[in-house]
Design a protein around this motif. Structure first.
Motif, PDB file in Angstrom:
ATOM      1  N   THR A   1       0.755  -1.158  -0.144  1.00 22.26           N
ATOM      2  CA  THR A   1      -0.056   0.019   0.125  1.00 22.26           C
ATOM      3  C   THR A   1       0.902   1.309   0.070  1.00 22.26           C
ATOM      4  O   THR A   1       1.858   1.288   0.624  1.00 22.26           O
ATOM      5  CB  THR A   1      -0.969   0.058   1.368  1.00 22.26           C
ATOM      6  N   THR A   2       0.450   2.370  -0.578  1.00 20.52           N
ATOM      7  CA  THR A   2       0.955   3.512  -0.574  1.00 20.52           C
ATOM      8  C   THR A   2       0.809   4.383   0.659  1.00 20.52           C
ATOM      9  O   THR A   2      -0.254   4.469   1.333  1.00 20.52           O
ATOM     10  CB  THR A   2       0.646   4.477  -1.850  1.00 20.52           C
ATOM     11  N   PRO A   3       1.797   4.943   1.301  1.00 16.38           N
ATOM     12  CA  PRO A   3       1.496   5.732   2.349  1.00 16.38           C
ATOM     13  C   PRO A   3       0.564   6.847   2.385  1.00 16.38           C
ATOM     14  O   PRO A   3       0.602   7.365   1.066  1.00 16.38           O
ATOM     15  CB  PRO A   3       2.819   6.205   2.949  1.00 16.38           C
ATOM     16  N   ASP A   4      -0.491   7.260   3.283  1.00 12.61           N
ATOM     17  CA  ASP A   4      -1.005   8.234   3.260  1.00 12.61           C
ATOM     18  C   ASP A   4      -0.441   9.540   3.344  1.00 12.61           C
ATOM     19  O   ASP A   4       0.438   9.769   4.242  1.00 12.61           O
ATOM     20  CB  ASP A   4      -2.227   8.119   4.120  1.00 12.61           C
ATOM     21  N   ARG A   5      -0.900  10.409   2.474  1.00 10.62           N
ATOM     22  CA  ARG A   5      -0.119  11.888   2.212  1.00 10.62           C
ATOM     23  C   ARG A   5      -0.667  12.548   3.524  1.00 10.62           C
ATOM     24  O   ARG A   5      -1.773  12.793   3.643  1.00 10.62           O
ATOM     25  CB  ARG A   5      -0.518  12.404   0.868  1.00 10.62           C
ATOM     26  N   ILE A   6       0.257  13.289   4.202  1.00 10.67           N
ATOM     27  CA  ILE A   6      -0.245  14.438   5.457  1.00 10.67           C
ATOM     28  C   ILE A   6      -0.349  15.835   4.559  1.00 10.67           C
ATOM     29  O   ILE A   6       0.533  16.469   3.941  1.00 10.67           O
ATOM     30  CB  ILE A   6       0.820  14.377   6.200  1.00 10.67           C
ATOM     31  N   LEU A   7      -1.530  16.337   4.731  1.00 10.17           N
ATOM     32  CA  LEU A   7      -1.826  17.739   4.155  1.00 10.17           C
ATOM     33  C   LEU A   7      -1.591  18.814   5.299  1.00 10.17           C
ATOM     34  O   LEU A   7      -2.128  18.610   6.363  1.00 10.17           O
ATOM     35  CB  LEU A   7      -3.279  17.859   3.442  1.00 10.17           C
ATOM     36  N   ARG A   8      -1.101  19.814   5.111  1.00 14.17           N
ATOM     37  CA  ARG A   8      -0.810  20.892   6.039  1.00 14.17           C
ATOM     38  C   ARG A   8      -2.074  21.733   6.257  1.00 14.17           C
ATOM     39  O   ARG A   8      -3.007  21.617   5.250  1.00 14.17           O
ATOM     40  CB  ARG A   8       0.434  21.728   5.643  1.00 14.17           C
ATOM     41  N   CYS A   9      -2.196  22.724   6.980  1.00 17.36           N
ATOM     42  CA  CYS A   9      -3.359  23.543   7.260  1.00 17.36           C
ATOM     43  C   CYS A   9      -3.686  24.138   5.793  1.00 17.36           C
ATOM     44  O   CYS A   9      -4.953  24.330   5.343  1.00 17.36           O
ATOM     45  CB  CYS A   9      -2.995  24.541   8.275  1.00 17.36           C
ATOM     46  N   LYS A  10      -2.711  24.945   5.171  1.00 13.80           N
ATOM     47  CA  LYS A  10      -3.287  25.673   3.902  1.00 13.80           C
ATOM     48  C   LYS A  10      -3.526  24.861   2.801  1.00 13.80           C
ATOM     49  O   LYS A  10      -4.334  25.356   2.070  1.00 13.80           O
ATOM     50  CB  LYS A  10      -1.895  26.473   3.487  1.00 13.80           C
ATOM     51  N   ASP A  11      -2.980  23.320   2.620  1.00 16.66           N
ATOM     52  CA  ASP A  11      -3.582  22.700   1.880  1.00 16.66           C
ATOM     53  C   ASP A  11      -5.035  22.301   2.059  1.00 16.66           C
ATOM     54  O   ASP A  11      -5.715  22.221   1.094  1.00 16.66           O
ATOM     55  CB  ASP A  11      -2.708  21.296   1.457  1.00 16.66           C
TER      56      ASP A  11
ATOM     57  N   VAL B   1       0.948  20.263  12.850  1.00 16.57           N
ATOM     58  CA  VAL B   1       0.017  19.371  12.533  1.00 16.57           C
ATOM     59  C   VAL B   1      -0.324  19.180  11.365  1.00 16.57           C
ATOM     60  O   VAL B   1      -0.093  20.105  10.406  1.00 16.57           O
ATOM     61  CB  VAL B   1      -1.402  19.851  13.512  1.00 16.57           C
ATOM     62  N   GLY B   2      -1.091  18.213  10.812  1.00 23.32           N
ATOM     63  CA  GLY B   2      -1.324  17.688   9.570  1.00 23.32           C
ATOM     64  C   GLY B   2      -2.625  17.160   9.368  1.00 23.32           C
ATOM     65  O   GLY B   2      -3.133  16.525  10.388  1.00 23.32           O
ATOM     66  N   TRP B   3      -3.086  16.843   8.329  1.00 20.78           N
ATOM     67  CA  TRP B   3      -4.393  15.789   8.198  1.00 20.78           C
ATOM     68  C   TRP B   3      -4.223  14.909   7.252  1.00 20.78           C
ATOM     69  O   TRP B   3      -3.562  15.289   6.290  1.00 20.78           O
ATOM     70  CB  TRP B   3      -5.540  16.709   7.887  1.00 20.78           C
ATOM     71  N   ARG B   4      -4.390  13.546   7.331  1.00 17.69           N
ATOM     72  CA  ARG B   4      -4.572  12.557   6.467  1.00 17.69           C
ATOM     73  C   ARG B   4      -5.222  12.886   5.248  1.00 17.69           C
ATOM     74  O   ARG B   4      -6.436  13.175   5.204  1.00 17.69           O
ATOM     75  CB  ARG B   4      -4.704  11.318   6.948  1.00 17.69           C
ATOM     76  N   ALA B   5      -4.763  12.813   4.066  1.00 20.03           N
ATOM     77  CA  ALA B   5      -5.483  13.189   2.730  1.00 20.03           C
ATOM     78  C   ALA B   5      -6.640  12.360   2.587  1.00 20.03           C
ATOM     79  O   ALA B   5      -7.582  12.988   2.042  1.00 20.03           O
ATOM     80  CB  ALA B   5      -4.485  13.069   1.673  1.00 20.03           C
TER      81      ALA B   5
ATOM     82  N   THR C   1     -17.144  17.491  13.582  1.00 19.13           N
ATOM     83  CA  THR C   1     -17.645  17.525  12.330  1.00 19.13           C
ATOM     84  C   THR C   1     -16.767  17.615  11.244  1.00 19.13           C
ATOM     85  O   THR C   1     -17.152  17.490  10.312  1.00 19.13           O
ATOM     86  CB  THR C   1     -18.581  18.667  12.129  1.00 19.13           C
ATOM     87  N   PHE C   2     -15.488  17.806  11.800  1.00 18.43           N
ATOM     88  CA  PHE C   2     -14.201  17.559  10.561  1.00 18.43           C
ATOM     89  C   PHE C   2     -13.365  16.577  11.409  1.00 18.43           C
ATOM     90  O   PHE C   2     -13.118  16.440  12.614  1.00 18.43           O
ATOM     91  CB  PHE C   2     -13.765  18.936  10.526  1.00 18.43           C
ATOM     92  N   PRO C   3     -12.253  15.980  10.378  1.00 19.74           N
ATOM     93  CA  PRO C   3     -11.498  14.855  11.104  1.00 19.74           C
ATOM     94  C   PRO C   3     -10.227  15.642  11.822  1.00 19.74           C
ATOM     95  O   PRO C   3     -10.097  16.890  11.621  1.00 19.74           O
ATOM     96  CB  PRO C   3     -11.010  14.280   9.746  1.00 19.74           C
ATOM     97  N   ALA C   4      -9.974  15.070  12.914  1.00 20.93           N
ATOM     98  CA  ALA C   4      -8.945  15.255  13.793  1.00 20.93           C
ATOM     99  C   ALA C   4      -7.633  15.493  12.932  1.00 20.93           C
ATOM    100  O   ALA C   4      -7.420  14.768  12.244  1.00 20.93           O
ATOM    101  CB  ALA C   4      -8.825  14.515  14.984  1.00 20.93           C
ATOM    102  N   SER C   5      -6.800  16.422  13.618  1.00 22.30           N
ATOM    103  CA  SER C   5      -5.577  16.527  13.024  1.00 22.30           C
ATOM    104  C   SER C   5      -4.713  15.534  13.572  1.00 22.30           C
ATOM    105  O   SER C   5      -4.804  14.890  14.701  1.00 22.30           O
ATOM    106  CB  SER C   5      -4.901  17.924  13.157  1.00 22.30           C
ATOM    107  N   VAL C   6      -3.318  15.361  13.020  1.00 27.73           N
ATOM    108  CA  VAL C   6      -2.689  14.416  13.435  1.00 27.73           C
ATOM    109  C   VAL C   6      -1.022  15.285  13.972  1.00 27.73           C
ATOM    110  O   VAL C   6      -0.757  16.193  12.923  1.00 27.73           O
ATOM    111  CB  VAL C   6      -2.023  13.326  12.325  1.00 27.73           C
ATOM    112  N   LYS C   7      -0.743  14.956  14.905  1.00 25.76           N
ATOM    113  CA  LYS C   7       0.299  15.824  15.439  1.00 25.76           C
ATOM    114  C   LYS C   7       1.538  15.541  14.899  1.00 25.76           C
ATOM    115  O   LYS C   7       2.179  14.354  14.765  1.00 25.76           O
ATOM    116  CB  LYS C   7       0.474  15.864  16.936  1.00 25.76           C
TER     117      LYS C   7
END
Length: 58
Positions: free
Chosen positions: A2-12, A44-48, A32-38
């Motif tokens: 599997t390909t690793p999940d990309r991390i999106l930063r806040c601006k993205d 922090v970032g969010w999984r794409a 109501t929105f997915p939690a960020s990842v430290k």
């Protein structure tokens, strides 16, 4: 393999969703929105895939 999940930063995430930073964090606190990842002490970032699933569900 599997390909690793990309991390999106806040601006993205803001560009992808069209939401402002304050709205993102307000929606996260409401659940109501997915939690960020430290990523580090101050980053922090969010999984794409999770953000895309949230967009698809809307």
């Amino acid at each position: 393999m599997t390909t690793p999940d990309r991390i999106l930063r806040c601006k993205d995430v803001m560009a992808l969703t069209g939401l402002s930073r304050s709205t993102l964090y307000a929606m996260m606190s409401e659940g109501t929105f997915p939690a960020s990842v430290k990523l580090s002490k101050r980053a922090v970032g969010w999984r794409a895939a999770v953000v895309q699933a949230w967009l698809d569900a809307r």
